[in-house]
Every structure is written in C-alpha cells, then in structure tokens.
Design an enzyme around this catalytic site. Structure first.
Site, short mmCIF file in Angstrom:
data_model
loop_
_atom_site.label_atom_id
_atom_site.label_comp_id
_atom_site.label_asym_id
_atom_site.label_seq_id
_atom_site.Cartn_x
_atom_site.Cartn_y
_atom_site.Cartn_z
N HIS A 176 44.27 31.24 39.13
CA HIS A 176 42.81 31.48 39.13
C HIS A 176 42.02 30.20 39.36
CE1 HIS A 176 42.75 35.73 37.62
NE2 HIS A 176 44.02 35.41 37.42
N ASP A 389 35.63 24.78 41.18
CA ASP A 389 35.88 26.07 40.53
C ASP A 389 36.84 26.87 41.40
OD1 ASP A 389 35.46 28.01 38.56
OD2 ASP A 389 33.29 27.80 38.64
C1 GDG Z 1 38.38 31.39 35.75
C2 GDG Z 1 38.20 30.35 36.87
C3 GDG Z 1 37.58 32.20 38.43
C4 GDG Z 1 29.57 34.32 30.98
N1 GDG Z 1 28.59 34.30 30.07
C5 GDG Z 1 28.61 35.48 29.45
C6 GDG Z 1 29.61 36.27 30.01
N2 GDG Z 1 30.20 35.52 30.95
C7 GDG Z 1 31.29 35.98 31.83
C8 GDG Z 1 30.76 36.14 33.24
C9 GDG Z 1 32.00 35.96 34.09
C10 GDG Z 1 32.88 35.07 33.21
O1 GDG Z 1 32.30 35.00 31.92
C11 GDG Z 1 32.97 33.65 33.76
O2 GDG Z 1 33.76 33.70 34.92
P1 GDG Z 1 33.86 32.50 35.95
O3 GDG Z 1 34.58 32.96 37.15
O4 GDG Z 1 32.48 32.03 36.25
O5 GDG Z 1 34.60 31.30 35.18
P2 GDG Z 1 35.98 31.05 34.31
O6 GDG Z 1 35.89 31.66 32.96
O7 GDG Z 1 36.15 29.57 34.34
O8 GDG Z 1 37.16 31.79 35.09
C12 GDG Z 1 37.17 30.83 37.86
C13 GDG Z 1 37.95 33.17 37.32
O9 GDG Z 1 38.88 32.59 36.40
C14 GDG Z 1 38.55 34.45 37.88
O10 GDG Z 1 39.62 34.18 38.74
O11 GDG Z 1 36.48 32.73 39.16
O12 GDG Z 1 37.05 29.91 38.93
O13 GDG Z 1 37.81 29.08 36.32
O14 GDG Z 1 32.65 37.19 34.29
O15 GDG Z 1 30.16 37.39 33.33
N3 GDG Z 1 29.86 37.53 29.62
C15 GDG Z 1 29.07 38.05 28.63
N4 GDG Z 1 28.08 37.33 28.02
C16 GDG Z 1 27.82 36.06 28.40
O16 GDG Z 1 26.92 35.41 27.82
N5 GDG Z 1 29.27 39.32 28.23
#
Ligand code: GDG
Length: 494
Positions: A176, A389
């Site tokens: 990821h 990312d």
């Molecule tokens: C890893 C990789 C890759 C955030 N704030 C709240 C909330 N979130 C949820 C978002 C989103 C998730 O958290 C964050 O996803 P990201 O993709 O931005 O980042 P990572 O956690 O670092 O994920 C990344 C991912 O894996 C998938 O392959 O894209 O690059 O680092 O879904 O919605 N959810 C809620 N409240 C919040 O305040 N409910």
C-alpha cells in the site's frame, strides 16, 4: 468482481478492521471499534462483497488477552459479512515488530525519509518472529484451493514462512505504501532478506508504475543477472533461480458509489449546510490526514500562512479546516509532530486572527463518517499535500463526495493518486511553499466553469477505477494460470 465461487479468499493484514478495547463499565468485556487508516477503509467493502476470512492482530497484546477474544471476534461475522481471526503478539513484539521495524524502519525509509529511520538490530528479529506467527495462523486456516492475499509492509516475510510450512496455495502481496529507489533501499541493513521475502510471493501488486520500477531496479541492483524479466498481459514476470513472480500495477480505489450515496443522505446534507453557515461567505480549504509526518501537514500550514501573507485580499475570505487523526502515538516522533503542528497552528492564528476571523480550525480527532462526508461536501478546496504517499484515498473520497461538482483538488505530485488524478487536479510540489501558496490562491479564484470541468473529470475517474475494479484486477492476476504453463504456447504464437 472476480469469480471466487470455487475459491475462498483469505485476507491478511497487520490489523483487523476492528480493534478490541475493554468496555469501560465492565472490566471483563470487550467492545469492537473500527480501525483507522486507508487499508481498512478500502478493503472492508471488498471483503463485505466477496466474503471469506480476514486474519490480523486484534489490537490486544497477549498479556492482556482473555480466552474469549476469538469468540468476541467470531460473533461479529454476520455484522461484518466475513470471518475475523486474530493473531496474537506479545507487548514486546508489538513494540519491536509494529512500532519498531514496521513503523520506525520500513515506513520512513519507503517514504524516502531515511533520516527518520531507527535501524535498531533487535527490531528485525521481532519482525521475523511475528511474520512466523502470522504464517502459523494462516497455515492452520487455509486449504490448498484458497487464495491468500497478504497486505502491506508489516508482512513482507510471511510468504517465505508459509512456504516453509508447506503451504502451496497462491500467495498475493499488495504494497500500500511506495517502494523506494535503490539509493534509499540499499541503506536498509536487512535489504537482502526483505527482497527475498517479496520474491517468495506469486504476485506482487504495487500502487504505481514508479513503485514497480523502483522494486525492479532494486532487484536488479542486488541480484544482477541472476534474474530475468518477461512481460505477459499487463504483468512483468521476474524469474529468480527457476521461481517466477508476477509484478503488477494496481492503483487502489474507493467505494465511490458508497461515498456518493453517503454524501447524499439527509444527515450529511444538513451537516454540510451547518458547516457552510458557520463560516459565512468564506471559502473552506480542507486537509484530512492521519497525524503522520509523511502527510506534509507542517509544510501545508506554512503554505497557507504564505498564501495569507502574499495574497492579503484572501484574508477573512478563506479558512483552513485541518482534521488530524491521532496515529501511532506510542512512537516519540509522532508525539513530537503533534506538538509542532499545534505550536504552528497557534502561531499562525495568533499572528493573523482578526475581528473574529480565525484562519485555521484544527481538529485533532477522528470524526464520525457522517461528519467526515459533510466536511468533504462543504469544502471548496481540498489540500492533499503528502511529501510521499502510496496512493492517498482522501483525494479520491473528496471527489466522490463532492456532489455539486464544484470543488478543487490540490494534489501533491508525490502521492500515488497523481498518476490517475494529476491532469485535472492542481498538482504541486509539497516542499515548494510558494508554489503551494500560489495553487491555493489559484483554486480560491478559479472560475466556476473551470472548477466544474475539472471536478467532473475527477469524479468520473474515481468512479470508473473504484475499489472493486482494483480488487478484481488484483484477483484476476492472482488466479491466472502459472506463466511457465502458458509461456511455450505464447512462444509458438510469436
Ligand atoms: C495507506 C497508505 C494508501 C481520515 N480521517 C478520518 C477518517 N479518515 C480515513 C479517510 C481515508 C483514510 O482514513 C486515510 O487513507 P489514506 O489513503 O489517505 O492514508 P493511509 O492511512 O496512510 O493509508 C496510502 C492507503 O493505505 C490505501 O492503500 O492510499 O497511501 O499510506 O479512508 O477517510 N475516517 C473517519 N474520520 C476521520 O476523521 N471516519
């Protein structure tokens, strides 16, 4: 979706999609809370659609676990739509495997932030031990016809352990996070066992061409001409000492239809209106991130300050809403980051607040899903500026939830999402404070027709290449016949 009617999917990740915590009023009971982060957000709808089993850590260390943990998890089966099976680890293993090797070595290094890595030798031993524990649970649960799909950097060595236990089922691995270039990867003291661990899978999935090519360059640098490369379908086939591994590029998506439906509900519509009313006629610029140094939150705050300094006409007309979800708080680096961000928000607000206008609203907590969707809908601009990312799902969620087609996405060129969304987003180098500030000003002043044209194209891309499209492509590549069984026929055709 792929036809898995004859095969069962066993999905494996470091954490289960729920974490167990003690109920406050009953010290002997457990309550399940959803796990934060992109991997779980993306995979939960896929598992719900396909069924099967999810194996991972429950969030409880062995010393605090009770005999009923497995039962509590299995009781969630109907609600979740798949079986949850826990893997146990001790407090020491959690510290050295999860906080240590995974998050103080691989995480910074693979995001090109080598100076933040802590190469403590005891970490790797714990990494191997815990990968062995995962393999033992998988081996107990899996049969030869199952498809075993293992996720992310915590579990790179699990395939080797499974093979040594005699497991013959197909093994898929999806990374990821980014994969670094050789200059960076070669600094890893355990580069050979990590590379060998990856090459023990049948299929390796990467988020972008950049990551796959970096992996290939590292393999070629370390293994020289002991490896050969072919291409087949959309895959690269790597042959090492007679064994073949497929490499594919599969950019992860979101449940776009689910986000659209959620954003259209009455509750979200009402909350969106309240958020808009609260800021009067101002434009809302939104940042949503796990509180992590890779997400570039400090640089983003500096860029926002720079916008207000260099474009004074935007003062009192824009507000930055930054949601930071606490993450990995047991690691000192993350606690220090939180303090620095809070200091910077205070400094900027102290310097620029004027007659009731506060430039930055900072929320350091996880919002309920409905509130998150309302923030996405209410925001005129999303500021997604990670330093690096794997993908970044927030960028995609913002587009899917923006039902009026009028939002502007500012996106780091170092997010994997830029490969799909870069043409219609405003792309920026997150280290270039002036450049990001200019993009914020451009977004705030963008004519309506341009906003709508760009957002319509972004939404179409997010909907077309959603998480089910992604899972389908990975599972198809994982269930193709072995390349060596079709290669002779392909040679004859040529
Ligand atoms: C890893 C990789 C890759 C955030 N704030 C709240 C909330 N979130 C949820 C978002 C989103 C998730 O958290 C964050 O996803 P990201 O993709 O931005 O980042 P990572 O956690 O670092 O994920 C990344 C991912 O894996 C998938 O392959 O894209 O690059 O680092 O879904 O919605 N959810 C809620 N409240 C919040 O305040 N409910």
């Amino acid at each position: 979706m792929s036809d898995l009617s004859t095969r069962r999917l066993i999905n494996v990740s470091n954490r289960l999609p729920v974490m167990l915590r003690r109920t406050p009023d009953d010290a002997t009971g457990w309550r399940a809370e959803p796990t934060a982060g992109g991997l779980v957000s993306a995979l939960t709808p896929v598992l719900r659609a396909l069924g099967g089993e999810w194996i991972g850590w429950s969030g409880i260390v062995e010393e605090h676990a009770t005999a009923d943990v497995a039962q509590v998890l299995s009781a969630l089966r109907d609600e979740m739509g798949f079986t949850l099976t826990p893997v146990a680890m001790t407090a020491d293993q959690r510290d050295k495997f999860y906080l240590g090797f995974s998050n103080e070595v691989i995480w910074p290094l693979f995001h090109d932030l080598q100076s933040r890595a802590n190469f403590a030798p005891s970490y790797f031993t714990a990494y191997e031990e815990v990968n062995r524990r995962f393999a033992a649970v998988i081996a107990q649960r899996a049969s030869a016809d199952d498809l075993i799909w293992i996720h992310d950097y915590h579990l790179i060595n699990t395939a080797q352990e499974l093979r040594s236990l005699g497991v013959t089922a197909s093994l898929i691995f999806f990374l990821h996070i980014p994969f670094p270039q050789p200059d960076i990867f070669l600094k890893l003291p355990w580069r050979e066992p990590i590379l060998a661990g990856m090459l023990a899978y049948d299929l390796l999935g990467f988020q972008t061409v950049r990551d796959r090519d970096n992996f290939l360059a590292c393999a070629q640098t370390l293994l020289g001409d002991t490896i050969t490369l072919d291409s087949w379908e959309d895959l690269v086939i790597v042959t090492v000492q007679g064994c073949q591994v497929r490499l594919g590029v599969f950019p992860i998506g979101i449940d776009a239809a689910g986000f659209e439906r959620g954003a259209a509900t009455r509750a979200v519509t009402d909350l969106t209106r309240q958020l808009r009313t609260a800021v009067g006629g101002q434009q809302i610029i939104l940042g949503v991130d796990r509180l992590d140094y890779t997400k570039g939150i400090e640089q983003r705050l500096e860029a926002f300050r720079n916008t207000l300094q260099r474009y004074p006409e935007l003062r009192r007309r824009i507000t930055l809403v930054q949601i930071a979800v606490p993450s990995r708080t047991d690691i000192p680096e993350y606690r220090m980051l939180k303090q620095r961000i809070e200091g910077l928000v205070g400094e900027i607000n102290g310097e620029l607040t004027h007659l009731g206008w506060v430039p930055i609203q900072y929320l350091c907590r996880s919002l309920p899903f409905t509130e998150l969707l309302a923030h996405y809908r209410a925001a005129d601009v999303a500021l997604v500026t990670p330093l690096k990312d794997g993908m970044n799902l927030v960028a995609k969620e913002y587009c899917a939830a923006h039902l009026d087609h009028q939002g502007v996405l500012i996106l780091s060129e170092f997010a994997g999402a830029a490969a799909q969304l870069g043409t219609h987003a405003l792309t920026v180098n997150p280290y270039d404070i002036d450049g990001v500030a200019d993009a914020i000003a451009q977004a705030c002043q963008m004519p309506l027709i341009e906003r709508v044209t760009r957002m319509t194209a972004l939404r179409a891309s997010v909907r077309r290449e959603d998480v089910f499209w992604w899972a389908d492509r990975v599972l198809r590549a994982g269930t193709l016949p072995a390349y060596h069984s079709v290669a002779p026929a392909l040679d004859q055709e040529a």
